[in-house]
Design a protein around this motif. Structure first.
Motif, PDB file in Angstrom:
ATOM      1  N   LYS A  60       1.857  -1.971   4.013  1.00  0.00           N
ATOM      2  CA  LYS A  60       2.086  -2.192   5.413  1.00  0.00           C
ATOM      3  C   LYS A  60       1.367  -3.497   5.581  1.00  0.00           C
ATOM      4  CE  LYS A  60       2.767   2.576   6.955  1.00  0.00           C
ATOM      5  NZ  LYS A  60       2.382   3.595   8.110  1.00  0.00           N
ATOM      6  N   GLU A  61       0.142  -3.617   5.191  1.00  0.00           N
ATOM      7  CA  GLU A  61      -0.860  -4.657   5.348  1.00  0.00           C
ATOM      8  C   GLU A  61      -0.153  -5.975   4.692  1.00  0.00           C
ATOM      9  OE1 GLU A  61      -4.635  -3.624   3.809  1.00  0.00           O
ATOM     10  OE2 GLU A  61      -5.381  -2.634   5.627  1.00  0.00           O
ATOM     11  N   ASN A  62       0.160  -5.821   3.658  1.00  0.00           N
ATOM     12  CA  ASN A  62       0.979  -7.038   3.052  1.00  0.00           C
ATOM     13  C   ASN A  62       2.493  -7.465   3.550  1.00  0.00           C
ATOM     14  OD1 ASN A  62      -0.569  -8.091   0.197  1.00  0.00           O
ATOM     15  ND2 ASN A  62      -1.384  -5.816   0.800  1.00  0.00           N
ATOM     16  N   VAL A  63       2.864  -6.595   3.911  1.00  0.00           N
ATOM     17  CA  VAL A  63       4.209  -6.829   4.631  1.00  0.00           C
ATOM     18  C   VAL A  63       4.079  -7.418   5.851  1.00  0.00           C
ATOM     19  CG1 VAL A  63       6.260  -5.938   5.757  1.00  0.00           C
ATOM     20  CG2 VAL A  63       5.592  -4.753   3.729  1.00  0.00           C
ATOM     21  N   LYS A  64       3.038  -7.137   6.874  1.00  0.00           N
ATOM     22  CA  LYS A  64       2.525  -7.789   7.970  1.00  0.00           C
ATOM     23  C   LYS A  64       2.044  -9.253   7.699  1.00  0.00           C
ATOM     24  CE  LYS A  64      -0.408  -7.574  11.933  1.00  0.00           C
ATOM     25  NZ  LYS A  64      -1.607  -6.438  12.458  1.00  0.00           N
ATOM     26  N   LYS A  65       1.195  -9.338   6.624  1.00  0.00           N
ATOM     27  CA  LYS A  65       0.710 -10.441   5.912  1.00  0.00           C
ATOM     28  C   LYS A  65       1.941 -11.777   5.708  1.00  0.00           C
ATOM     29  CE  LYS A  65      -2.929 -10.373   3.456  1.00  0.00           C
ATOM     30  NZ  LYS A  65      -4.040 -10.330   2.563  1.00  0.00           N
ATOM     31  N   PHE A  66       2.821 -11.005   4.926  1.00  0.00           N
ATOM     32  CA  PHE A  66       4.068 -11.964   4.473  1.00  0.00           C
ATOM     33  C   PHE A  66       4.609 -12.547   5.573  1.00  0.00           C
ATOM     34  CE2 PHE A  66       8.471 -12.388   3.081  1.00  0.00           C
ATOM     35  CZ  PHE A  66       8.250 -13.384   1.955  1.00  0.00           C
ATOM     36  N   LYS A  67       5.041 -11.568   6.620  1.00  0.00           N
ATOM     37  CA  LYS A  67       5.737 -12.007   7.997  1.00  0.00           C
ATOM     38  C   LYS A  67       4.940 -12.831   8.602  1.00  0.00           C
ATOM     39  CE  LYS A  67       8.232  -7.474   8.449  1.00  0.00           C
ATOM     40  NZ  LYS A  67       8.587  -6.606   9.606  1.00  0.00           N
ATOM     41  N   MET A  69       3.043 -15.345   7.428  1.00  0.00           N
ATOM     42  CA  MET A  69       2.994 -16.533   6.783  1.00  0.00           C
ATOM     43  C   MET A  69       3.769 -17.835   7.407  1.00  0.00           C
ATOM     44  SD  MET A  69       2.799 -15.366   2.723  1.00  0.00           S
ATOM     45  CE  MET A  69       1.539 -14.504   2.077  1.00  0.00           C
ATOM     46  N   PRO A  70       3.553 -18.800   7.196  1.00  0.00           N
ATOM     47  CA  PRO A  70       4.464 -20.104   7.483  1.00  0.00           C
ATOM     48  C   PRO A  70       5.605 -19.780   6.625  1.00  0.00           C
ATOM     49  CG  PRO A  70       2.212 -20.844   7.334  1.00  0.00           C
ATOM     50  CD  PRO A  70       2.160 -19.318   6.947  1.00  0.00           C
ATOM     51  N   ALA A  71       6.879 -20.393   7.358  1.00  0.00           N
ATOM     52  CA  ALA A  71       8.282 -20.108   6.579  1.00  0.00           C
ATOM     53  C   ALA A  71       8.202 -20.734   5.079  1.00  0.00           C
ATOM     54  CB  ALA A  71       9.123 -20.819   7.437  1.00  0.00           C
ATOM     55  N   ALA A  72       7.529 -21.968   5.031  1.00  0.00           N
ATOM     56  CA  ALA A  72       7.630 -22.590   3.622  1.00  0.00           C
ATOM     57  C   ALA A  72       6.708 -21.640   2.532  1.00  0.00           C
ATOM     58  CB  ALA A  72       6.777 -24.271   3.744  1.00  0.00           C
ATOM     59  N   GLN A  73       5.372 -21.250   3.016  1.00  0.00           N
ATOM     60  CA  GLN A  73       4.767 -20.453   2.107  1.00  0.00           C
ATOM     61  C   GLN A  73       5.550 -19.127   1.992  1.00  0.00           C
ATOM     62  OE1 GLN A  73       0.898 -19.126   3.726  1.00  0.00           O
ATOM     63  NE2 GLN A  73       0.520 -18.091   1.791  1.00  0.00           N
ATOM     64  N   ARG A  74       6.132 -18.445   2.726  1.00  0.00           N
ATOM     65  CA  ARG A  74       6.942 -17.181   2.516  1.00  0.00           C
ATOM     66  C   ARG A  74       8.155 -17.602   1.563  1.00  0.00           C
ATOM     67  NH1 ARG A  74       7.514 -16.512   8.062  1.00  0.00           N
ATOM     68  NH2 ARG A  74       9.615 -16.938   8.008  1.00  0.00           N
ATOM     69  N   LYS A  75       8.744 -18.743   1.580  1.00  0.00           N
ATOM     70  CA  LYS A  75       9.740 -19.072   0.672  1.00  0.00           C
ATOM     71  C   LYS A  75       9.109 -19.153  -0.771  1.00  0.00           C
ATOM     72  CE  LYS A  75      13.244 -22.536  -0.274  1.00  0.00           C
ATOM     73  NZ  LYS A  75      13.903 -23.775   0.231  1.00  0.00           N
ATOM     74  N   GLN A  76       7.953 -19.911  -0.828  1.00  0.00           N
ATOM     75  CA  GLN A  76       7.292 -20.270  -2.208  1.00  0.00           C
ATOM     76  C   GLN A  76       6.699 -18.767  -2.784  1.00  0.00           C
ATOM     77  OE1 GLN A  76       3.252 -21.978  -2.273  1.00  0.00           O
ATOM     78  NE2 GLN A  76       3.786 -23.227  -3.994  1.00  0.00           N
ATOM     79  N   VAL A  77       6.079 -17.897  -2.143  1.00  0.00           N
ATOM     80  CA  VAL A  77       5.646 -16.517  -2.562  1.00  0.00           C
ATOM     81  C   VAL A  77       6.927 -15.892  -3.092  1.00  0.00           C
ATOM     82  CG1 VAL A  77       4.756 -14.408  -1.845  1.00  0.00           C
ATOM     83  CG2 VAL A  77       3.567 -16.414  -1.095  1.00  0.00           C
ATOM     84  N   LEU A 179      -0.873 -12.446  -1.550  1.00  0.00           N
ATOM     85  CA  LEU A 179      -0.513 -11.056  -1.252  1.00  0.00           C
ATOM     86  C   LEU A 179      -1.151  -9.924  -2.481  1.00  0.00           C
ATOM     87  CD1 LEU A 179       3.331 -11.088  -0.856  1.00  0.00           C
ATOM     88  CD2 LEU A 179       1.420 -11.071   0.873  1.00  0.00           C
ATOM     89  N   ASP A 180      -1.192  -8.935  -2.382  1.00  0.00           N
ATOM     90  CA  ASP A 180      -1.951  -8.044  -3.281  1.00  0.00           C
ATOM     91  C   ASP A 180      -1.234  -8.280  -4.527  1.00  0.00           C
ATOM     92  OD1 ASP A 180      -3.796  -5.566  -3.669  1.00  0.00           O
ATOM     93  OD2 ASP A 180      -1.413  -4.870  -4.308  1.00  0.00           O
TER      94      ASP A 180
END
Length: 299
Positions: A60-67, A69-77, A179-180
């Motif tokens: 749950k913590e990592n799903v929240k952390k992913f959401k 993130m800036p769009a560019a970082q989310r895409k990269q991850v 992320l974890d």
């Protein structure tokens, strides 16, 4: 190089992998694809259960952390995580094929080339700097690989594919932060399972009935896949990709010893010289850690 828990974990992960052939070789009568299918599916089930029922809070913590993130970082991850899953799938298939249908030494040779590839790729892609001693170690590794390739030209193509797939995996995951690590690995394994699932009905053999097959697959999934891969990803938080690459030499050195002492594969003087150079190159590459620590103890 300052000693750290990351360095120790990286070292231990490759020691564990060094014993992989003991669990894999007894499965040589089974098709390589079947071993890959059941290995990945077993890992996917185990890791999904752990993430969904044991590590719910972390999920749950990592799903929240992913959401967040800036769009560019989310895409990269997302791209790096999925690319890692594809690279792992390719690496596993070719490694199993080479190990069971070529030779243990040929599989070992792939992981002799891999550290060189990882170091060079990390130098150009991640701008990881190397000292003169470390470049000397890389040069020694190149010489050792050239010596080993003289009588194994036919195996080089397989070895290069195996090596390149894991080298790119290590370098890409060095950049995959935020992320974890266990959760990242879980997503990669699940993605690998999704890649393989459409091929299972057509390319799998008859369902194995021997208990020993499932026992060995479970051992490979837990001890030789999930554990060392998680240790690799965790260690990449504190050591460079090039250091991970050089420590990877522990794997083929142990495979070589097992091939010689346990599987009774034939060796020659050139192979002994080449593997000795590799052992020396590990010491040279890590001289700041090995000898620096000793010097500090004497002061």
């Amino acid at each position: 190089m300052k000693f750290s828990k990351y360095y120790l974990i990286a070292f231990l992960s490759f020691v564990i992998w060094g014993f992989f052939s003991l669990a894999l070789k007894p499965l040589h009568d089974y098709p390589s694809l079947d071993i890959l299918f059941y290995r990945v599916f077993m890992c996917a089930v185990i890791m999904a259960v752990i993430s969904l029922f044991v590590r719910v809070k972390v999920l749950k913590e990592n799903v929240k952390k992913f959401k967040e993130m800036p769009a560019a970082q989310r895409k990269q991850v997302a791209l790096l995580t999925l690319a890692g899953g594809m690279l792992l799938t390719a690496n596993w298939f070719f490694f199993i094929y080479v190990m069971n249908h070529i030779s243990v030494k040929a599989a070992s040779f792939a992981y002799l080339v891999c550290p060189i590839m990882t170091t060079v790729i990390a130098y150009f892609v991640l701008d990881e700097k190397l000292s003169k001693w470390q470049w000397t170690a890389v040069l020694m590794s190149v010489v050792s690989c050239m010596l080993l390739s003289f009588n194994n030209i036919a195996d080089i193509a397989y070895s290069l594919i195996v090596a390149a797939s894991y080298a790119f995996y290590l370098v890409s995951q060095r950049k995959n932060a935020g992320l974890d690590k266990f959760l990242v690995l879980t997503v990669q394994i699940l993605f690998s399972a999704l890649i393989l699932l459409p091929f299972y009905p057509k390319y799998s053999a008859a369902l194995p009935s021997e208990f020993s097959f499932y026992a060995l697959i479970s051992l490979i999934a837990i001890v030789f896949t999930i554990l060392p891969l998680f240790m690799n990803l965790y260690a990449l938080q504190g050591v460079t990709s090039s250091t991970m690459g050089i420590l990877l030499y522990i794997n083929p050195l142990m495979n070589f010893a097992i091939a010689l002492l346990y599987f009774n594969e034939q060796i020659n003087s050139i192979q002994i010289i080449a593997y000795s150079l590799i052992l020396i190159s590990i010491v040279v590459f890590n001289e700041r850690f090995i000898f620096g620590r000793r010097r500090a103890a004497l002061i």
